[in-house]
Design a protein around this motif. Sequence first.
Motif, mmCIF file in Angstrom:
data_model
loop_
_atom_site.group_PDB
_atom_site.id
_atom_site.type_symbol
_atom_site.label_atom_id
_atom_site.label_comp_id
_atom_site.label_asym_id
_atom_site.label_seq_id
_atom_site.Cartn_x
_atom_site.Cartn_y
_atom_site.Cartn_z
ATOM 1 N N UNK A 2 27.659 35.736 35.340
ATOM 2 C CA UNK A 2 28.306 34.597 36.283
ATOM 3 C C UNK A 2 28.072 35.024 37.857
ATOM 4 N N UNK A 3 27.247 36.073 37.977
ATOM 5 C CA UNK A 3 26.899 36.624 39.384
ATOM 6 C C UNK A 3 28.008 37.660 39.523
ATOM 7 N N UNK A 4 28.999 37.988 38.444
ATOM 8 C CA UNK A 4 29.963 39.137 38.458
ATOM 9 C C UNK A 4 29.525 40.249 37.926
ATOM 10 N N UNK A 5 29.998 41.342 38.254
ATOM 11 C CA UNK A 5 29.634 42.691 37.562
ATOM 12 C C UNK A 5 31.019 42.956 36.617
ATOM 13 N N UNK A 6 30.625 43.462 35.402
ATOM 14 C CA UNK A 6 31.440 43.755 34.564
ATOM 15 C C UNK A 6 32.195 45.120 34.930
ATOM 16 N N UNK A 7 33.599 45.321 34.723
ATOM 17 C CA UNK A 7 34.263 46.347 35.039
ATOM 18 C C UNK A 7 35.356 46.641 33.917
ATOM 19 N N UNK A 8 35.325 47.605 33.197
ATOM 20 C CA UNK A 8 36.273 48.398 32.242
ATOM 21 C C UNK A 8 36.366 49.881 32.313
ATOM 22 N N UNK A 9 37.447 50.037 31.811
ATOM 23 C CA UNK A 9 37.741 51.704 31.606
ATOM 24 C C UNK A 9 38.848 52.114 31.143
ATOM 25 N N UNK A 10 39.289 53.204 31.201
ATOM 26 C CA UNK A 10 40.738 53.717 30.801
ATOM 27 C C UNK A 10 41.475 54.235 32.152
ATOM 28 N N UNK A 11 42.998 54.067 31.859
ATOM 29 C CA UNK A 11 43.788 54.797 32.721
ATOM 30 C C UNK A 11 44.819 55.648 31.929
ATOM 31 N N UNK A 12 44.972 56.720 32.703
ATOM 32 C CA UNK A 12 45.952 57.953 32.071
ATOM 33 C C UNK A 12 46.876 58.178 33.046
ATOM 34 N N UNK A 43 33.442 40.889 41.701
ATOM 35 C CA UNK A 43 32.452 40.959 42.863
ATOM 36 C C UNK A 43 31.998 42.335 43.103
ATOM 37 N N UNK A 44 30.598 42.691 43.396
ATOM 38 C CA UNK A 44 30.201 43.836 43.475
ATOM 39 C C UNK A 44 30.531 44.225 44.841
ATOM 40 N N UNK A 45 30.519 45.740 45.122
ATOM 41 C CA UNK A 45 30.895 46.323 46.216
ATOM 42 C C UNK A 45 32.263 47.134 46.404
#
Length: 118
Positions: free
Chosen positions: A7-17, A60-62
């Motif tokens: 959709x023109x957006x970037x995927x972001x995931x990860x973990x928080x400790x 959004x990228x950036x």
Amino acid sequence: LATGCGNGLSGVSGTVTLDGEPLEKAFVEFTPPNGRPSMGKTDSNGYYRLEYSTSQTGVEAGEHKVRIFTHEDASIDMKTGEPTPAVKEIVPAKYHRKSELTAQVEPGSNDIDFDLES
């Protein structure tokens, strides 16, 4: 691997400790200089995935300012109608109210982890 959200957006995931332990039920917010923030909530393993809206995942990228927090006001659960208690903030202010955290989001999929310290 997926290269984005389609959709023109970037995927972001990860973990928080926090102090080496997964941080459960924390809100992770990415805010670009101009534009709409994306937000996610960590699970019991500290894993998050950002959502742009209720129907779109991604960011959004950036460059983004990042805030991570656990505080939640008491409210009513929209699905059950039951009251939900307030949640105390356990993350130091340097990661939310006074956050200096930033992240660079590239086009495509991004895995961005945060190792916070008390």
